[in-house]
Design a protein around this motif. Structure first.
Motif, PDB file in Angstrom:
ATOM      1  N   ASN A   4       0.824  -1.215   0.000  1.00 13.42           N
ATOM      2  CA  ASN A   4       0.000   0.000   0.000  1.00 13.42           C
ATOM      3  C   ASN A   4       0.857   1.263   0.000  1.00 13.42           C
ATOM      4  N   LYS A   5       2.030   1.162  -0.582  1.00 16.33           N
ATOM      5  CA  LYS A   5       2.987   2.265  -0.579  1.00 16.33           C
ATOM      6  C   LYS A   5       2.378   3.551  -1.141  1.00 16.33           C
ATOM      7  N   ARG A   6       1.724   3.462  -2.265  1.00 20.20           N
ATOM      8  CA  ARG A   6       1.149   4.638  -2.929  1.00 20.20           C
ATOM      9  C   ARG A   6       0.150   5.344  -2.010  1.00 20.20           C
ATOM     10  N   ARG A   7      -0.707   4.579  -1.371  1.00 19.06           N
ATOM     11  CA  ARG A   7      -1.730   5.148  -0.480  1.00 19.06           C
ATOM     12  C   ARG A   7      -1.086   5.823   0.733  1.00 19.06           C
ATOM     13  N   LEU A   8      -0.086   5.178   1.317  1.00 17.06           N
ATOM     14  CA  LEU A   8       0.578   5.716   2.492  1.00 17.06           C
ATOM     15  C   LEU A   8       1.371   6.988   2.162  1.00 17.06           C
ATOM     16  N   ILE A   9       2.009   6.998   1.011  1.00 13.02           N
ATOM     17  CA  ILE A   9       2.742   8.203   0.594  1.00 13.02           C
ATOM     18  C   ILE A   9       1.766   9.352   0.360  1.00 13.02           C
ATOM     19  N   GLU A  13       1.860  12.947   1.989  1.00 13.19           N
ATOM     20  CA  GLU A  13       1.971  14.077   1.063  1.00 13.19           C
ATOM     21  C   GLU A  13       0.909  15.141   1.350  1.00 13.19           C
ATOM     22  N   ARG A  14      -0.291  14.711   1.746  1.00  7.77           N
ATOM     23  CA  ARG A  14      -1.357  15.667   2.095  1.00  7.77           C
ATOM     24  C   ARG A  14      -0.944  16.537   3.280  1.00  7.77           C
ATOM     25  N   VAL A  15      -0.247  15.949   4.223  1.00  6.64           N
ATOM     26  CA  VAL A  15       0.167  16.691   5.421  1.00  6.64           C
ATOM     27  C   VAL A  15       1.388  17.562   5.121  1.00  6.64           C
ATOM     28  N   LEU A  16       2.356  17.008   4.419  1.00  4.78           N
ATOM     29  CA  LEU A  16       3.637  17.682   4.207  1.00  4.78           C
ATOM     30  C   LEU A  16       3.662  18.615   3.000  1.00  4.78           C
ATOM     31  N   SER A  18       4.649  17.799   0.116  1.00  3.28           N
ATOM     32  CA  SER A  18       5.882  17.508  -0.602  1.00  3.28           C
ATOM     33  C   SER A  18       5.979  16.006  -0.832  1.00  3.28           C
ATOM     34  N   LYS A  19       6.071  15.624  -2.100  1.00  4.44           N
ATOM     35  CA  LYS A  19       6.158  14.209  -2.434  1.00  4.44           C
ATOM     36  C   LYS A  19       7.479  13.601  -1.957  1.00  4.44           C
ATOM     37  N   ILE A  20       8.561  14.338  -2.086  1.00  4.53           N
ATOM     38  CA  ILE A  20       9.870  13.830  -1.685  1.00  4.53           C
ATOM     39  C   ILE A  20       9.911  13.575  -0.181  1.00  4.53           C
ATOM     40  N   GLN A  21       9.420  14.528   0.597  1.00  2.00           N
ATOM     41  CA  GLN A  21       9.413  14.339   2.042  1.00  2.00           C
ATOM     42  C   GLN A  21       8.424  13.248   2.450  1.00  2.00           C
ATOM     43  N   ALA A  22       7.332  13.113   1.706  1.00  2.00           N
ATOM     44  CA  ALA A  22       6.364  12.058   1.995  1.00  2.00           C
ATOM     45  C   ALA A  22       7.008  10.687   1.811  1.00  2.00           C
ATOM     46  N   GLU A  23       7.841  10.549   0.794  1.00  2.00           N
ATOM     47  CA  GLU A  23       8.541   9.288   0.583  1.00  2.00           C
ATOM     48  C   GLU A  23       9.533   9.025   1.713  1.00  2.00           C
ATOM     49  N   ASP A  24      10.183  10.075   2.193  1.00  2.00           N
ATOM     50  CA  ASP A  24      11.106   9.912   3.327  1.00  2.00           C
ATOM     51  C   ASP A  24      10.348   9.432   4.561  1.00  2.00           C
ATOM     52  N   HIS A  53       0.680   9.199   9.172  1.00  2.00           N
ATOM     53  CA  HIS A  53       0.080  10.509   9.448  1.00  2.00           C
ATOM     54  C   HIS A  53       0.784  11.174  10.636  1.00  2.00           C
ATOM     55  N   ASN A  54       1.013  10.426  11.699  1.00  2.00           N
ATOM     56  CA  ASN A  54       1.668  10.989  12.882  1.00  2.00           C
ATOM     57  C   ASN A  54       3.114  11.398  12.601  1.00  2.00           C
ATOM     58  N   LEU A  55       3.834  10.577  11.862  1.00  2.00           N
ATOM     59  CA  LEU A  55       5.210  10.937  11.508  1.00  2.00           C
ATOM     60  C   LEU A  55       5.242  12.198  10.639  1.00  2.00           C
ATOM     61  N   ALA A  56       4.289  12.325   9.735  1.00  2.00           N
ATOM     62  CA  ALA A  56       4.213  13.520   8.887  1.00  2.00           C
ATOM     63  C   ALA A  56       3.890  14.755   9.734  1.00  2.00           C
TER      64      ALA A  56
END
Length: 156
Positions: A4-9, A13-16, A18-24, A53-56
């Motif tokens: 479910n990588k795409r969904r989790l990223i 990404e919604r919170v951050l 930024s796609k790059i930071q979301a991947e991190d 979500h919490n990490l973001a």
């Protein structure tokens, strides 16, 4: 999580924003999840979504905190320098003179031990080795010097 990588990223990404930071964040969550016992988790996907979500959110808060602490370089001249106030310098110098005067009444070894420890920051253990005495004696010398100075300050 990998399925479910795409969904989790997307959640991160919604919170951050930024796609790059979301991947991190996703990678951080995967590493964190690898070290966990998952047997007690009833809904692994829900848990993974909440973790991402919490990490973001933590990352956003960390960035906001850093931004609040930063000062633009244009305003750097308006920040007062610490300890540059002339009156504070004079008061500090006078207090130091009084302490040094008080210490002159004490035996040389006690005087030196107090200054080395309190002013120069030398550990008591090192002072004891230099003087060839126990650390307990050095502790007592410093304590006695402190008490002597306090008594002289209070009587003045």
């Amino acid at each position: 999580m990998l399925e479910n990588k795409r969904r989790l990223i997307t959640i991160a990404e919604r919170v951050l924003q930024s796609k790059i930071q979301a991947e991190d964040i996703f990678h951080d969550a995967v590493v964190k999840a690898c070290g966990m016992r998952t047997g007690c988790i009833h809904c692994p996907m829900g848990y993974a979504c909440r973790m991402i979500h919490n990490l973001a959110l933590d990352e956003v808060r960390r960035r906001q905190s850093e931004r609040r602490k930063l000062v633009p370089l244009d305003d750097i001249d308006t920040i007062p320098a610490t300890g540059v106030d002339a009156l504070d310098c004079m008061i500090g110098a006078e207090a130091l003179e009084r302490v040094l005067s008080c210490l002159d009444d004490l035996p040389r070894r006690t005087h030196d031990a107090f200054l080395r420890h309190r002013v120069e920051g030398v550990p008591q253990k090192e002072i004891a080795a230099e003087l060839g005495v126990s650390t307990t004696l050095v502790n007592f010398m410093i304590r006695d010097a402190h008490r002597h100075c306090r008594a002289r300050f209070n009587s003045a």
